[in-house]
Design an enzyme around this catalytic site. Structure first.
Site, PDB file in Angstrom:
ATOM      1  N   LEU A   1      21.330  44.695 -88.367  1.00 56.03           N
ATOM      2  CA  LEU A   1      22.126  45.491 -87.438  1.00 56.03           C
ATOM      3  C   LEU A   1      21.359  45.813 -86.154  1.00 56.03           C
ATOM      4  O   LEU A   1      21.803  45.503 -85.054  1.00 56.03           O
ATOM      5  CB  LEU A   1      22.571  46.791 -88.118  1.00 56.03           C
ATOM      6  CG  LEU A   1      23.340  47.798 -87.249  1.00 56.03           C
ATOM      7  CD1 LEU A   1      24.672  47.214 -86.815  1.00 56.03           C
ATOM      8  CD2 LEU A   1      23.562  49.106 -88.019  1.00 56.03           C
TER       9      LEU A   1
ATOM     10  N   ILE B   1      -2.347  72.068 -97.202  1.00 53.18           N
ATOM     11  CA  ILE B   1      -2.870  72.638 -98.448  1.00 53.18           C
ATOM     12  C   ILE B   1      -4.085  71.857 -98.929  1.00 53.18           C
ATOM     13  O   ILE B   1      -5.071  72.431 -99.403  1.00 53.18           O
ATOM     14  CB  ILE B   1      -1.763  72.661 -99.527  1.00 53.18           C
ATOM     15  CG1 ILE B   1      -0.709  73.708 -99.169  1.00 53.18           C
ATOM     16  CG2 ILE B   1      -2.343  72.934-100.910  1.00 53.18           C
ATOM     17  CD1 ILE B   1       0.561  73.613 -99.985  1.00 53.18           C
TER      18      ILE B   1
ATOM     19  N   GLU C   1      18.391  54.621 -90.481  1.00 53.16           N
ATOM     20  CA  GLU C   1      19.781  54.810 -90.927  1.00 53.16           C
ATOM     21  C   GLU C   1      20.440  56.004 -90.244  1.00 53.16           C
ATOM     22  O   GLU C   1      21.204  56.758 -90.854  1.00 53.16           O
ATOM     23  CB  GLU C   1      19.867  54.911 -92.453  1.00 53.16           C
ATOM     24  CG  GLU C   1      19.472  53.603 -93.128  1.00 53.16           C
ATOM     25  CD  GLU C   1      20.031  53.455 -94.528  1.00 53.16           C
ATOM     26  OE1 GLU C   1      21.162  53.885 -94.784  1.00 53.16           O
ATOM     27  OE2 GLU C   1      19.312  52.897 -95.376  1.00 53.16           O
TER      28      GLU C   1
END
Length: 387
Positions: A130, A345, A371
């Site tokens: 696409l 962390i 997407e």
């Protein structure tokens, strides 16, 4: 599954599937993830294992070699894989929801019988052609053309950022191409099936990416690629509309993958906070760390609820476009936020690539882009709200 939100308990078959994939992810995928990421290599043995488990056939009927499951089953598998290796998860997601699903949704019986058994087996992959250099979110800007020459289509153009397009087992690319001009003067966009063995098709050298380094991604070139007229997928002129439907479904799958990444960051942070000591006690005993992890858990839970909701609507045959966009938006941001917090962390260790949280930090950004970008999701949600 459709009543999960009220019952709080998945049916046994879904729980068993999730456990099976979780075990596979921990014992097969996780041990080699860092190596494939560092070497930018496609994990063929891992993919073979997933194929043997039937994961590539999860949402397809048994008559086409599928497992007879549904789209939610695919999402559960993606969540479990996404916890440990997003590259492996996106290989499955793209292979199923972007590669095989267009053939299943829009193909004629001959096309289904030819291609689906190959794709549902996981021994062959298909890609979704696409995006172009000048047509990403603006998919209507497609410049690739397909012109009829006798009984053949002649395809010319370029695609970019195409997942699963250059592996040793890639066999097919479904390509959006301009096949004419409509009466109103706009482009007529159709979808053409292009086997990768066709002369003139080239998968250009792979990209050097920030993340998803074990996922296969290439630009594609089509130079006078000749395929039979019957390789038209679906109705002529409906290619763009059909791919939008595929993207709506795919956003639920990407949301599931994102939830896996978000939860993976939680799991790694909890383990580390219990083991790592500073100033004579585990760092998890400090509220600054404990509260940060609590917020991470909240993000993962909310995102999971969002994609469960969207999947339930989809399987019930109800409108789900808005809920799919909400799920994709919330989950992709949860993955990115959790990856950032997990890296914090872990401190200096979080900046080392061998730690899963470092890979999640690099991998998760694309979840807010692929997407449909965050901005596209906001646009779709606002439009569905009537604005």
């Amino acid at each position: 599954m459709t009543d999960y939100l009220s019952s709080g308990q998945l049916p046994d078959e879904y729980q068993q599937l999730a456990k099976t994939v979780r075990d596979f992810a921990q014992t097969v995928v996780a041990p080699v993830a860092a190596e494939h990421d560092a070497n930018h290599t496609f994990p063929y043995k891992v993919i073979d294992g997933m194929a043997d488990m039937g994961l590539f056939g999860l949402p397809f009927p048994e008559q086409y070699g599928g497992m007879g499951g549904d789209y939610f089953a695919l999402c559960l598998a993606l969540e479990e894989l996404g916890k440990v290796d997003q590259s492996v998860a996106i290989t499955l997601e793209a292979g199923v929801s972007l590669g095989a699903m267009p053939v299943y949704r829009f193909g004629n019986e001959a096309q289904k019988e030819e291609w689906l058994p190959q794709l549902t087996s996981g021994k062959s992959l298909a890609a979704f052609g696409l995006t172009e250099p000048g047509a990403g979110s603006d998919a209507g800007g497609t410049k690739t053309t397909a012109k009829l020459d006798g009984t053949d289509w002649i395809v010319n153009g370029n695609k970019q950022f195409i997942t699963n397009s250059g592996t040793d087992i890639t066999r097919l690319v479904t390509v959006t191409a301009v096949t004419g001009v409509k009466e109103n003067g706009t482009k007529e966009i159709s979808t053409i099936l292009v086997p990768t063995s066709t002369p003139g098709f080239t998968a250009e050298p792979a990209y050097n990416k920030v993340g998803w380094n074990a996922s296969d991604t290439h630009p594609l070139t089509f130079q006078d690629v000749r395929v039979p007229q019957e390789n038209l997928l679906g109705e002529r002129g409906r290619g763009y509309a059909n791919f939008l439907r595929i993207l709506d479904e795919g956003r639920i799958a990407i949301a599931a993958l994102s939830v896996g990444a978000a939860q993976g960051c939680v799991d790694e942070s909890v383990k580390y906070a219990k083991e790592r000591e500073a100033f004579g006690r585990p760092i998890g005993a400090n509220q600054a760390i404990a509260f940060k992890i609590a917020r991470m858990e909240v993000r993962a839970h909310v995102a999971r609820t969002a994609y469960y909701d969207a999947a339930a609507l989809m399987l019930a045959g109800k409108p789900f476009k808005k809920q799919a966009s909400i799920a994709k938006l919330v989950a992709s941001e949860a993955a990115m936020d959790n990856a950032r917090d997990a890296t914090q962390i872990f401190g200096g260790y979080g900046f080392m690539n061998e730690y899963p949280v470092a890979r999640h930090y690099r991998d998760s950004k694309i979840l807010e882009i692929g997407e449909g970008t965050t901005e596209v999701q906001l646009m779709l949600i606002a439009r569905e709200a009537g604005l």
